[in-house]
Design a protein around this motif. Structure first.
Motif: not given
Length: 301
Positions: A70-78, A80-89, A195-196
């Protein structure tokens, strides 16, 4: 060379799997559930304990996977979360969704084999975290209140698994972890405020790192400690805390209150991080003290 590349790829897949399900958080939830079970069980069943641990792990893993979808588009902005599996591709949404669905089915199914009430509370936890808490995070600070409900379920879930009953005892365990969520998450929201903000998340009660937030953090910390020692007065059915254990819990609580006041005094990210660490230590040690107190009393009796 092919062997080296294969091992690196496998390590990446394993790491991404751990991250999409937040394995560390899932294991901490399992710890809380097991503590609740040990408090509620008259006789410990290793089979139920194992089922509870597995079901609890799958339940939280599913919630975290849905959350990251759900938060994949927001995770890429932060940061602490931009390197999570989905936003990092590194992982597709479809793959994450398959993991989330499988974990949901396994989690609820396994908990149902313990008893229907345990499965029901597990399902409520997944629903509230995914469908209510996650969308509200970008709209209102009340999201923390909603998120505190699924966050407080694991401790009481163990008691329900042991007794197939929801009463004053699991209700008290729920209340302890419910109130604890506020200073814990507000501390995180404070030191990760910038970051939030990039992701548009509203985590602090006033929306700012101000005195109002600090005062509310102190209040909820004190309420957490007060609720934690209520069982010593004998008002909570079979859930009882000896005077010695209550003193230990009270002293642990005073340490957390101290760090809450430090946040009020210093108004800094460093003070907030110290409060966060103190809160994690508090809830972990509290659960250990509760369980140890029960079994030591049983030995004496």
């Amino acid at each position: 060379m092919a062997v080296i590349e294969t091992s690196i790829k496998q390590h990446t897949i394993v790491s991404d799997f751990k991250e999409i399900t937040k394995m560390g958080l899932s294991l901490s939830v399992v710890f809380s559930s097991v503590a609740g079970y040990l408090l509620g069980a008259d006789q410990v069943s290793l089979k139920i304990l194992l089922l509870l641990a597995l079901g609890g792990y799958f339940m939280v893993g599913a919630s975290n996977a849905f959350n990251q979808i759900i938060e994949r588009d927001l995770d890429v902005l932060m940061d602490r979360t931009k390197n999570r599996p989905i936003p990092a591709g590194r992982m597709t949404v479809n793959t994450a969704f398959i993991i989330a669905v499988i974990f949901t089915i396994l989690g609820i199914g396994i908990l149902y084999t313990i008893n229907p009430k345990t499965a029901m509370f597990g399902a409520i936890s997944i629903f509230l975290y995914t469908s209510v808490y996650t969308p509200l995070k970008t709209k209102t600070p009340l999201a923390v209140f909603v998120g505190a409900i699924p966050g407080a379920i694991p401790f009481m879930l163990g008691w329900v698994a042991a007794t197939n009953n929801f009463g004053i005892e699991p209700g008290t365990l729920f209340a302890i972890q419910f109130f604890w969520q506020f200073p814990h998450f507000w501390a995180i929201g404070w030191f990760l405020y910038d970051d939030y903000k990039k992701g548009g998340f509203f985590m602090l009660p006033t929306g700012k790192r101000d005195r109002g937030t600090a005062v509310q953090t102190i209040m909820y910390t004190i309420w957490t400690v007060l609720v934690s020692i209520i069982p010593v007065f004998g008002f909570t059915g079979k859930l009882y805390l000896s005077p010695i254990a209550a003193v230990v819990v009270g002293l642990l609580g005073l340490a957390m209150v101290y760090f809450a006041f430090r946040l009020f005094k210093e108004m800094s990210a460093i003070a907030a991080k110290k409060l966060m660490l103190a809160s994690v230590s508090y809830i972990t040690l509290l659960q250990i003290v509760y369980v140890a107190d029960k079994f030591l009393r049983d030995l004496w009796i």
